[in-house]
Design an enzyme around this catalytic site. Structure first.
Site, PDB file in Angstrom:
ATOM      1  N   ASP A 139     -33.388   6.354 -17.256  1.00  0.00           N
ATOM      2  CA  ASP A 139     -34.667   5.718 -16.243  1.00  0.00           C
ATOM      3  C   ASP A 139     -34.323   5.749 -14.665  1.00  0.00           C
ATOM      4  O   ASP A 139     -35.239   5.678 -14.059  1.00  0.00           O
ATOM      5  CB  ASP A 139     -35.237   4.305 -16.892  1.00  0.00           C
ATOM      6  CG  ASP A 139     -35.689   4.364 -18.267  1.00  0.00           C
ATOM      7  OD1 ASP A 139     -36.202   5.287 -18.587  1.00  0.00           O
ATOM      8  OD2 ASP A 139     -35.748   3.302 -18.733  1.00  0.00           O
ATOM      9  N   ASP A 180     -17.566  11.314 -11.776  1.00  0.00           N
ATOM     10  CA  ASP A 180     -17.285  10.963 -12.926  1.00  0.00           C
ATOM     11  C   ASP A 180     -17.527   9.267 -13.314  1.00  0.00           C
ATOM     12  O   ASP A 180     -17.527   8.745 -12.444  1.00  0.00           O
ATOM     13  CB  ASP A 180     -16.105  11.436 -13.564  1.00  0.00           C
ATOM     14  CG  ASP A 180     -15.985  12.060 -14.773  1.00  0.00           C
ATOM     15  OD1 ASP A 180     -17.087  11.479 -15.785  1.00  0.00           O
ATOM     16  OD2 ASP A 180     -15.512  12.810 -15.227  1.00  0.00           O
TER      17      ASP A 180
END
Ligand SMILES: *[C@@H]1O[C@H](CO)[C@@H](O)[C@H](O)[C@H]1NC(C)=O
Ligand SMILES: *[C@@H]1O[C@H](CO)[C@@H](O)[C@H](O)[C@H]1NC(C)=O
Ligand SMILES: *[C@@H]1O[C@H](CO)[C@@H](O)[C@H](O)[C@H]1NC(C)=O
Ligand SMILES: *[C@@H]1O[C@H](CO)[C@@H](O)[C@H](O)[C@H]1NC(C)=O
Ligand SMILES: *[C@@H]1O[C@H](CO)[C@@H](O)[C@H](O)[C@H]1NC(C)=O
Ligand SMILES: *[C@@H]1O[C@H](CO)[C@@H](O)[C@H](O)[C@H]1NC(C)=O
Ligand SMILES: *[C@@H]1O[C@H](CO)[C@@H](O)[C@H](O)[C@H]1NC(C)=O
Ligand SMILES: *[C@@H]1O[C@H](CO)[C@@H](O)[C@H](O)[C@H]1NC(C)=O
Ligand SMILES: *[C@@H]1O[C@H](CO)[C@@H](O)[C@H](O)[C@H]1NC(C)=O
Length: 540
Positions: free
Chosen positions: A210, A148
């Site tokens: 990306d 997380d």
């Protein structure tokens, strides 16, 4: 110089990224996680009871072979030597024992940590402890890590995005150095997604997207699915909207997915009483159409036969686990109907149709819209019922209940399909709309002037006119198709840009075409699946 090159080569040979080594997760993971259903109300017996029920109900046999523990499993403190420890009240036999229990029954075990210095639930985070925590997980027999992104401490001189990249890349490198790397589920993009508190634009979200396919096997790109209620106490309302919200993020990101890396729109929720059976089945069919991870967060022992039946639908699981790993993309959205399609590994075409409206209704879809030959005869297999029918030209869908999803496999002797569907800006969500008189972006209404075919040579043509998208002096237009004209040929890149091959400029919402910028909100688009991505030297 030579030694530097050698060092680089050696270094690269160790990096086995998700998409560089799809064998770490050749298809999207399937299994269970406690979070959306129970939050921090977890313990050993929940996981053993879940595993036993997954065996007896046939979920393991259907492919749900991962049991993942989410936040709050920790002891509040690290051991004196710095190691993480489990909470021994909640896990009296310990997590090593639990892992053995699960492994003996054919499951893999996953665990949760956080890239920051504290988990979202307030337990010890991994920042600054990455190597020792990875070693601890290996020594416990852990197969999968969800990492997380709460409480990330930003080093001076770095942006938030650079700090996340540094931490997730470090974990990636640690895993890549192992002979059997853990599956790495990354939460980083969710902290930059369009409705996260601090976000003003999508640039950072796109930037994280990306690189995320090169650092792990899956990524939570947006919000959590709305939980059942605080720590397992039921609070009704908002669950269907939450499914649709995550679906709405997922459709913007199809270009990033390929075998070895999966976009993750979060858990399947099943035993949530405010969802109708049709809504639950839609959730499953849509996630499967995306080849998304299928990780159930529910109390498995109490699932009904009807719920287990849809979750174990072999035909739909085969779509999820299809060897192409493609994410279905939108053909059209008109407010009532969402139509999606993609190729399947055996040459079949998937057709998925969601009725978002509040009424039972019927519709017809031309096969041309699904990227198929309007003259060819196809067999359409209804993946809910297994029944087949012959279709040509159009397929009729009758009496689709509100929020239900129809899902078909279309097959014929011809294996050809054309990438076909919406081209939309993933910030404004407006659709490229082309008529002989004007080309621009407007609300998506599902008309033929918003459904585009993209040819292998980069020509882009709407179904409404036999004309091609062209750029001239900063303007977009439709002109007679001319395969020799580079002004009609477009590159589509991982950054989401549509770049004109002749002039090198980018399609820009509201402005025609302008110089390509870096992940700018008005220059990032979603295209139909099947469009090949061109090289983009600006990224990586
Ligand atoms: C374990 O957790 C489940 C789910 O929250 C709960 O129903 C059960 O009572 C707990 N068991 C123990 C022994 O605490
Ligand atoms: C373990 O969890 C229980 C229940 O949530 C809690 O009361 C206790 O403080 C925790 N123990 C440790 C060592 O963190
Ligand atoms: C640290 O201590 C714990 C118990 O306190 C032990 O289980 C673990 O193996 C130790 N870790 C290392 C790396 O020595
Ligand atoms: C985490 O880092 C912040 C900022 O440096 C610091 O204030 C906080 O005390 C740290 N928390 C823990 C648990 O280390
Ligand atoms: C991975 O292994 C290489 C080669 O042994 C080493 O140089 C590098 O520091 C390791 N990376 C991490 C993050 O441990
Ligand atoms: C995008 O948002 C970031 C903050 O999230 C801000 O720093 C940047 O200037 C914004 N860019 C534009 C083009 O608005
Ligand atoms: C486009 O959609 C927005 C938001 O739903 C709406 O406010 C607007 O009126 C619509 N515009 C047109 C031209 O229909
Ligand atoms: C097609 O494009 C080529 C290259 O720009 C040009 O030479 C040719 O005249 C065009 N053909 C037509 C019919 O416009
Ligand atoms: C378009 O893509 C091709 C193939 O990747 C590449 O060679 C060419 O340079 C690209 N053109 C532009 C204008 O980006």
């Amino acid at each position: 110089m030579l030694s530097l090159i050698c060092a680089l080569l050696i270094h690269l040979s160790h990096v086995s990224a998700s998409i560089e080594d799809p064998s770490i997760s050749p298809t999207p993971p399937m299994g269970f996680n406690n979070w959306a259903r129970f939050e921090c109300a977890l313990n050993e017996s929940l996981f053993t009871a879940t595993a036993d029920a997954m065996v007896s109900k046939g979920l393991l046999a259907a492919g749900y072979n991962r049991i993942n523990i989410d936040d709050c499993w920790f002891s509040n403190y690290r051991a004196e030597n710095g190691s993480l420890q489990w909470n021994s009240t909640l896990f009296p036999n310990g997590i090593i024992w639990l892992g053995q229990y699960l492994h003996e029954r054919g499951f893999k075990i996953g665990i949760y940590e956080d890239a920051g210095n504290m988990t979202c639930g307030g337990y010890p985070g991994s920042q600054g402890h990455e190597h020792e925590d990875a070693a601890t997980f290996v020594s416990w027999g852990i197969d999968y890590l969800k990492l997380d992104g709460c409480n990330v401490v930003i080093q001076k001189g770095r942006t938030n995005e650079e700090q996340f990249k540094a931490l997730y890349s470090l974990w990636h490198e640690i895993f890549s150095n192992m002979t059997s790397p853990l599956v790495f589920s990354q939460s980083a993009p969710a902290y930059f997604s369009p409705d996260f508190q601090t976000v003003q634009n999508n640039t950072d979200w796109y930037t994280v997207m990306d690189w995320i396919p090169t650092t792990g096997e899956l990524a939570r790109h947006s919000d959590d699915i709305k939980v059942y209620g605080t720590n397992g106490h039921w609070e009704p309302g908002g669950h269907w909207d939450s499914i649709m919200a995550n679906y709405g993020f997922e459709v913007r990101l199809a270009r990033y997915q390929k075998c070895g890396y999966y976009n993750d729109p979060d858990f399947l929720i099943v035993d949530f009483p405010d969802l109708t059976i049709e809504e639950k089945k839609s959730h499953f069919a849509l996630w499967a159409s995306f080849s998304a991870p299928l990780i159930i967060s529910s109390y498995i022992p109490d699932l009904t036969q009807e719920e287990v039946a849809y979750l174990t639908n072999k035909e739909i699981i085969a779509v999820d686990q299809d060897a192409l790993c493609l994410q279905a993309t939108l053909v059209s959205q008109d407010g009532n109907w969402d139509v999606l399609t993609k190729d399947l590994a055996n040459g079949d075409r998937l057709l998925t149709v969601l009725n978002r409206g509040e009424e039972t209704s019927s519709t017809k879809i031309s096969l041309e819209r699904v990227g198929l030959d309007p003259d060819e005869i196809y067999t359409a297999k209804d993946l809910w019922t297994g029944s087949t029918k012959t279709v040509q030209g159009t397929i009729s869908l009758r009496n689709i209940i509100s929020h239900a999803t129809a899902i078909f496999r279309l097959s014929s002797s011809s294996l050809a399909s054309t990438p076909t569907g919406m081209i939309f800006n993933t910030f404004s969500m407006k659709c490229l709309t082309g008529t002989p008189h004007s080309v621009g972006f407007s609300n998506c209404t599902g008309t033929d002037s918003q459904v585009w075919q993209v040819s292998t040579s980069g020509l882009i043509s709407p179904l409404s006119a036999q004309m091609c998208l062209a750029e001239e002096d900063g303007y977009l237009s439709l002109t007679d198709c001319n395969i020799s004209s580079q002004y009609q040929q477009w590159n589509y890149t991982i950054s989401g840009n549509l770049i004109n091959r002749a002039s090198g400029v980018c399609v820009t919402e509201s402005r025609g075409t302008t110089r390509c910028g870096y992940e700018k909100d008005n220059q990032v688009f979603a295209l139909p699946s099947g469009v090949e991505l061109s090289d983009d030297t600006r990224i990586i």
